[in-house]
Write a protein that holds these residues in place. Structure first.
Motif, PDB file in Angstrom:
ATOM      1  N   LEU A 108       0.834  -1.211   0.000  1.00 25.08           N
ATOM      2  CA  LEU A 108       0.000   0.000   0.000  1.00 25.08           C
ATOM      3  C   LEU A 108       0.870   1.262   0.000  1.00 25.08           C
ATOM      4  CD1 LEU A 108      -2.915   1.113   0.180  1.00 25.08           C
ATOM      5  CD2 LEU A 108      -2.681   1.075   2.660  1.00 25.08           C
ATOM      6  N   LEU A 109       1.836   1.308   0.919  1.00 23.92           N
ATOM      7  CA  LEU A 109       2.717   2.488   0.997  1.00 23.92           C
ATOM      8  C   LEU A 109       3.574   2.643  -0.258  1.00 23.92           C
ATOM      9  CD1 LEU A 109       3.978   2.369   4.663  1.00 23.92           C
ATOM     10  CD2 LEU A 109       3.002   4.381   3.557  1.00 23.92           C
ATOM     11  N   GLN A 112       1.315   4.365  -2.572  1.00 19.94           N
ATOM     12  CA  GLN A 112       0.911   5.727  -2.180  1.00 19.94           C
ATOM     13  C   GLN A 112       2.023   6.748  -2.444  1.00 19.94           C
ATOM     14  OE1 GLN A 112      -0.158   4.446   1.784  1.00 19.94           O
ATOM     15  NE2 GLN A 112      -2.297   5.035   1.486  1.00 19.94           N
ATOM     16  N   ALA A 146      -5.105   2.935  -3.242  1.00 15.66           N
ATOM     17  CA  ALA A 146      -4.149   4.063  -3.230  1.00 15.66           C
ATOM     18  C   ALA A 146      -4.407   5.010  -4.404  1.00 15.66           C
ATOM     19  CB  ALA A 146      -2.719   3.523  -3.269  1.00 15.66           C
ATOM     20  N   GLN A 149      -7.525   7.032  -3.745  1.00  9.96           N
ATOM     21  CA  GLN A 149      -7.231   8.011  -2.700  1.00  9.96           C
ATOM     22  C   GLN A 149      -6.434   9.188  -3.290  1.00  9.96           C
ATOM     23  OE1 GLN A 149      -4.481   6.405   0.154  1.00  9.96           O
ATOM     24  NE2 GLN A 149      -4.865   8.002   1.672  1.00  9.96           N
ATOM     25  N   ALA A 150      -5.475   8.884  -4.142  1.00  9.21           N
ATOM     26  CA  ALA A 150      -4.664   9.939  -4.770  1.00  9.21           C
ATOM     27  C   ALA A 150      -5.497  10.775  -5.729  1.00  9.21           C
ATOM     28  CB  ALA A 150      -3.478   9.317  -5.505  1.00  9.21           C
ATOM     29  N   MET A 419      -3.141  13.623  -0.538  1.00  6.48           N
ATOM     30  CA  MET A 419      -2.332  12.655   0.226  1.00  6.48           C
ATOM     31  C   MET A 419      -1.466  13.410   1.238  1.00  6.48           C
ATOM     32  SD  MET A 419      -2.829   9.769  -1.702  1.00  6.48           S
ATOM     33  CE  MET A 419      -1.499   8.597  -1.956  1.00  6.48           C
ATOM     34  N   GLU A 421       1.853  13.412   2.389  1.00  2.00           N
ATOM     35  CA  GLU A 421       3.173  12.878   2.027  1.00  2.00           C
ATOM     36  C   GLU A 421       4.079  12.688   3.242  1.00  2.00           C
ATOM     37  OE1 GLU A 421       5.415  15.349  -0.670  1.00  2.00           O
ATOM     38  OE2 GLU A 421       6.809  13.724  -1.129  1.00  2.00           O
ATOM     39  N   LEU A 424       3.040   9.613   5.228  1.00  2.00           N
ATOM     40  CA  LEU A 424       3.291   8.383   4.464  1.00  2.00           C
ATOM     41  C   LEU A 424       4.782   8.065   4.414  1.00  2.00           C
ATOM     42  CD1 LEU A 424       0.851   8.963   1.446  1.00  2.00           C
ATOM     43  CD2 LEU A 424       0.548   7.322   3.310  1.00  2.00           C
TER      44      LEU A 424
END
Ligand SMILES: [Zn+2]
Length: 442
Positions: A108-109, A112, A146, A149-150, A419, A421, A424
């Protein structure tokens, strides 16, 4: 809700590229409602929210036609063992360990963070190629989460290979292709395969069967290194493109990534089957695999696009790298000035149209509202006639200030809105060393 991006220089691109000074792009929902003189747009759309683009240049959002989000956590990692001497060793010692070490949160990360980079670089549509053999099932859903979401668009697939288990990844592709169906304009699905040298005939046939039934294309690395060609010649007595063509992988929805080591007959197969090729110049130089015969492919009528292969998400940088590489490789300062921008600005849009059924890459009424707005004060006159000179020698170093995708402002004043950043990246810095530790034991 309508928005006027006004007082900028609009470069429409498309077949009749126009450069409009003091111009505005009006978006309404996910679509471009109008483009033209700022005063006129204000008169026609007085209630639209105004975003001042003085000192800025407005282009259609960029497209990356080949990416690997999953490579994110390899940055700065020390690689165990002796330095890799060749491409196959790079795979064995680095990438085939990185993908195996990824767990759910890493995946996931890992998506992202490059998606944040895409927003920062004005890259609004991405065709990704994913691998995570320790967590295959559901991995494409994590990436889809992701992407949504972005606020960007992406075509997703899992790279099938036999290297861990025969046909590993087929089920994940099949599930995701079924779930995505024809797509919603934001997410599309393809059948991913790693490369000819890691898939048996049986595996390829299974993949092709699923892809054909669903009407999607295959996304596969082809002849990236000479080893892929040698493998195909020794096992199947034909070069890589021939082998894949015989198995039904070619076709107008399919993407053959790299095609560095292909001969003229293979190029003709690519052209005749309308198979797309994606060129990744920075990656090819980084892996020292050779130079894609770009000019020959284009001359043969092959549709060649441009990708980053996971190196980064900066498409303008890739474009200039292609420009420089092919001038040097051909020892000819007359070439690549038209071709390198063509890959990015025209051909990538055509490749994406085959995947999403959307006509991106042009600022015009009725087109999807995807924009990259860059800081740019042209130091010389700028018009349709000399736009490419500004693109290659000026815009390539301009900072993207505002990114819009599907009509939504994802970054404004260089602040990413969709997001977080900092959070994350902080979490990724916690998880990456754990991933590196798992990788040492593989
Ligand atoms: Zn790749």
């Amino acid at each position: 809700m309508a928005t006027r991006f006004e007082n900028g220089i609009v470069v429409t691109l498309g077949k009749n590229n126009r450069v409009l000074w003091k111009a505005a792009v009006v978006t309404d929902g996910e679509t471009i409602a109008a483009v033209g003189d700022s005063t006129e747009m204000k008169r026609r759309f007085p209630d639209a929210e105004a975003v001042d683009c003085s000192g800025k240049l407005i282009l259609p959002g960029f497209i990356c036609a080949h990416h690997h989000f999953y490579s994110t956590m390899a940055r700065g990692m020390s690689i165990p063992g002796e330095p890799a001497e060749n491409f196959v060793q790079i795979l064995e010692r680095l990438w085939w360990k990185v993908d195996r070490a990824l767990n759910e949160e890493d995946i996931l990360l890992s998506a992202q963070l490059p998606l944040v980079d895409c927003i920062r670089n004005g890259t609004t549509t991405i065709i990704d190629h994913h691998a995570s053999p320790s967590m295959r099932d559901g991995s494409l859903d994590l990436i889809e989460t992701a992407v949504r979401q972005a606020g960007l668009r992406a075509s997703l697939c899992y790279e099938v290979s036999d290297r861990n288990v025969p046909g590993g990844g087929i089920a994940e592709n099949e599930r995701f292709i079924k779930k995505t169906g024809k797509g919603d304009g934001q997410i599309a699905a393809m059948m991913g395969l790693h490369a000819s040298f890691t898939v048996s005939d049986e595996t390829v046939e299974k993949c092709v069967g699923i892809a054909r039934k669903a009407g999607v294309g295959c996304h596969i690395h082809v002849a990236e290194d000479a080893a892929d060609r040698t493998d195909s010649l020794s096992k199947y007595k034909v070069p890589t493109v021939d082998r894949l063509h015989k198995l039904g992988v070619t076709g107008e929805k399919s993407i053959f990534v790299h095609c560095v080591h292909v001969d003229e007959a293979e190029m003709e197969i690519l052209a005749a089957t309308r198979t797309s090729v994606v060129h990744n110049p920075e990656s090819n130089m980084n892996n020292a695999v050779g130079v894609t015969p770009l000019l020959k492919l284009l001359k043969k009528g092959v549709l060649v696009g441009l990708g980053t292969d996971g190196m980064n998400s900066d498409m303008l940088a890739q474009m200039r790298c292609a420009y420089l590489l092919h001038r040097l490789a051909n020892r000819d300062p007359r070439v690549a000035f038209m071709e390198a921008p063509q890959l990015l600005l025209q051909n990538n849009a055509e490749i994406v149209e085959r995947q999403f059924g959307l006509r991106l890459g042009e600022i015009a009424e009725g087109r999807p509202a995807d924009l990259a707005i860059l800081d740019y004060y042209p130091p010389t006159p700028l018009s349709e006639a000399n736009f490419l000179g500004h693109l290659i020698f000026g815009l390539v170093d301009a900072t993207v200030d505002t990114t819009v995708c599907r009509g939504k402002i994802l970054m404004c004043g260089k602040k990413v809105l969709s997001m977080d950043e900092e959070r994350l990246a902080a979490r990724s810095r916690e998880l990456a060393p754990k991933m590196w530790k798992r990788l040492q034991k593989l």
